[in-house]
Design a protein around this motif. Structure first.
Motif, mmCIF file in Angstrom:
data_model
loop_
_atom_site.group_PDB
_atom_site.id
_atom_site.type_symbol
_atom_site.label_atom_id
_atom_site.label_comp_id
_atom_site.label_asym_id
_atom_site.label_seq_id
_atom_site.Cartn_x
_atom_site.Cartn_y
_atom_site.Cartn_z
ATOM 1 N N THR A 33 -2.579 -3.883 3.925
ATOM 2 C CA THR A 33 -2.371 -2.549 4.484
ATOM 3 C C THR A 33 -1.061 -2.452 5.259
ATOM 4 N N SER B 150 -6.526 2.135 9.532
ATOM 5 C CA SER B 150 -6.828 1.219 8.418
ATOM 6 C C SER B 150 -7.932 0.226 8.747
ATOM 7 N N GLN C 208 0.806 -1.217 0.000
ATOM 8 C CA GLN C 208 0.000 0.000 0.000
ATOM 9 C C GLN C 208 0.847 1.280 0.000
#
Length: 462
Positions: free
Chosen positions: A72, A135, A31
Motif C-alpha cells: 500500500t 489503508s 498501488q
C-alpha cells in the motif's frame, strides 16, 4: 533457476508465487500503478527462521530481496526493479498475534499482521492501538514500521516509531536479532531498533514487533467544522488544543475541493452541512470519561468560535453512524482524487508556525504561474503533515512544479517527505535536501548492515 528452487523449498508448499505467473502483478505493481517491476519469485515465508534462511541464501548469491507487506506504499518502496532478477519477500503468511499483555499495555505481533487485526486484538482486551489510516484494512505492521507510518492520531500518540517498544529483525546475512523488549525504560546501549523503523527494508526485515497499547477512547467525540482556509485551521488548532489538552487526538484539515470530489464520486457519503465551504476540519477527542473527552466542553467551545466568526458552521456527530460518515469523507479523499485523476501529489510537513504562510504564498505563485490549477490539500494539520495535491492545467510541466513546491517547503523549514517515505520516488530530493554528512552516515550504516546490497536495492539510496 536452482537458486529459485532452493527458495521455494525453504518456504514450502503454498509459500511462493511464480514471478512470471498470472497473479504476480498484485505484487509487482505499486498501488498507485506508478511503478511496474518484475520478480523472479514472490517468496512467502511463514516464520522468522524461514525469512532468515531466504536472506542467507540470497546474500550468498547476490540476489536482491524486496520486502513487502500489504503493498500500500506511496513511493514505490515495495516494488522490484524491471529487470526481473530480484525476489519479493512477502510477509503476509506471518500474521500471528503472539501476545496481548493487558497488564503491560502491549501487543506482540508478527510483521504480516494487517493493521486492522492488531487494532481488533487490542479492542478485544479493552485497549487501543492508536495507529490508524485509510489503508488499515490491508497494510501490514512490518510495512507500517518500515515506513514509520503516521496516520490520523499522530497528534496524541505519535508515529509508529513512538508506538514501538521492541523488534525482531532478520539481517541480510541471515542472523535474527531478538529485541522483543516490552520495557519502557532500558537505557542499555544503542537503541538499534530505531535503525530499522523508517528504513524501508533497506537494512533488514522486520519480522515481529512489540507495540504500545493505551486505554480505549471510550467517550470519543467527533465534530466537523467549516472555515475559510488553511490559516483559519492553524489558528483554530490552538483553540482546540487549549480547550481539550491531551484529549485532542485528531485534527484533520481538508480543502473544499477535496470534500467536493468525495461527495461527487464516492457512494454512501452524505454532506454533513447544508452548504459547501472553502475548507473543513475534522476533530476527534477521546478519553475514559465524557468530561475528559470534551463532552461538556465542545458545545460551548463551538458556540464561542461561531460567535467570534472563527468558524463558519459546525456539527457534532450524534452517534457512531454520523461519526463514521465524517471519517469516511476524510478517508475517501485519496480514492476520490484517484478517480478524478490528474493530481500532482506532495506529502510534505511544515512547522505549524509556517504552514499558513506556505499555503498562502503557494496559492499566490500557483495562480500566477499555473492559471487554472486547482489545489486539493488535506492532511494532519495538528502534526504539520499536509498532502499538497494540485491538478495542473493541460500541458503544465509537473516536474518543474514539484521542484518549486519542494523549494518552498524547504524555505519554510519543512520536509519534502512527511510519512510516505523515499522509496524509488524521492531519491533525488533526498540527495538535494539532506546534508552531505547525513547522506554519508546513511551510506555507512547501509554498507555495515548490508555490504552486498541485497536489501531492497535501488530504494532510498543507490
Amino acid at each position: 533457476m536452482a537458486d529459485i528452487q532452493t527458495i521455494k523449498r525453504i518456504c514450502g508448499d503454498g509459500g511462493w508465487v511464480d514471478g512470471g505467473g498470472a497473479g504476480a502483478a498484485a505484487f509487482t505493481v505499486d498501488q498507485r500503478e506508478k511503478f511496474h517491476g518484475r520478480a523472479a519469485l514472490i517468496a512467502m515465508p511463514g516464520s522468522a527462521a524461514e525469512v532468515a534462511a531466504v536472506l542467507r541464501h540470497c546474500n550468498a548469491r547476490g540476489i536482491g530481496v524486496v520486502p513487502q507487506g500489504g503493498n500500500t506504499g506511496m513511493a514505490g518502496g515495495a516494488t522490484p526493479s524491471a529487470g526481473g532478477g530480484q525476489i519479493i519477500l512477502h510477509l503476509g503468511r506471518m500474521n500471528r498475534i503472539r501476545e496481548v499483555d493487558r497488564a503491560n499495555f502491549t501487543v506482540s505481533a508478527e510483521a504480516g499482521c494487517v493493521l486492522a487485526a492488531v487494532q481488533e486484538a487490542a479492542q478485544r482486551a479493552g485497549l487501543l492501538f492508536p495507529l490508524a489510516m485509510g489503508s488499515q484494512g490491508s497494510c501490514m505492521i512490518g510495512g507500517a514500521l518500515s515506513t514509520n507510518a503516521g496516520g490520523v492520531r499522530v497528534l496524541r500518540y505519535g508515529n509508529a516509531r513512538e508506538l514501538t517498544l521492541g523488534l525482531e529483525v532478520a539481517l541480510a546475512d541471515g542472523r535474527v536479532l531478538d529485541g522483543m523488549n516490552k520495557l519502557r525504560k532500558s537505557n542499555s546501549g544503542y537503541d538499534w531498533k530505531q535503525w530499522f523503523i523508517g528504513a524501508e527494508g533497506t537494512l533488514g526485515v522486520v519480522t515481529a514487533a512489540v507495540l504500545r497499547l493505551f486505554p480505549d477512547e471510550t467517550h470519543a467525540r467527533t465534530c466537523w467544522l467549516a472555515l475559510g482556509g488553511a490559516g483559519d485551521a492553524v489558528r483554530l488548532f490552538g483553540d482546540f488544543r487549549d480547550a481539550l489538552g491531551g484529549a485532542l487526538s485528531c485534527f484533520e484539515f481538508m480543502e473544499g475541493e477535496c470534500v467536493a470530489q468525495v461527495l461527487r464520486t464516492i457512494p454512501g457519503v452524505r454532506n454533513p452541512l447544508v452548504k459547501n465551504y472553502p475548507a473543513y476540519v475534522l476533530v476527534q477527542s477521546g478519553a475514559q470519561s465524557a468530561a475528559a473527552a470534551g463532552g461538556e466542553i465542545l458545545p460551548a467551545l463551538l458556540a464561542r468560535l461561531l460567535d467570534e466568526k472563527k468558524i463558519l458552521d459546525a456539527t457534532i456527530a450524534a452517534g457512531e453512524a454520523q461519526a463514521a460518515n465524517l471519517w469516511k469523507i476524510r478517508e475517501a479523499i485519496p480514492e476520490a482524487e484517484k478517480k478524478r485523476g490528474g493530481y500532482v501529489k506532495h506529502d510534505i510537513s511544515l512547522p505549524l508556525s509556517t504552514l499558513a504562510d506556505f499555503m498562502a504564498e503557494s496559492r499566490r505563485w500557483i495562480a500566477q504561474d499555473f492559471p487554472g490549477a486547482v489545489t486539493a490539500a488535506f492532511g494532519h494539520v495538528g502534526d504539520g503533515n499536509l498532502h499538497f495535491n494540485v491538478r495542473l492545467p493541460s500541458g503544465a510541466d509537473a516536474g518543474a512544479f514539484t521542484e518549486k513546491v519542494y523549494a518552498e517547503v524547504h524555505a519554510h523549514g519543512g520536509s519534502f517527505s512527511a510519512e510516505h517515505g523515499i522509496g524509488q520516488l524521492r531519491k533525488k530530493e533526498l540527495l538535494a535536501f539532506k546534508s552531505a554528512g547525513e547522506i554519508a552516515l546513511m551510506r555507512r550504516l547501509k554498507e555495515t548492515l548490508d555490504p552486498n546490497n541485497i536489501m531492497n536495492p535501488g530504494k532510498v539510496l543507490d
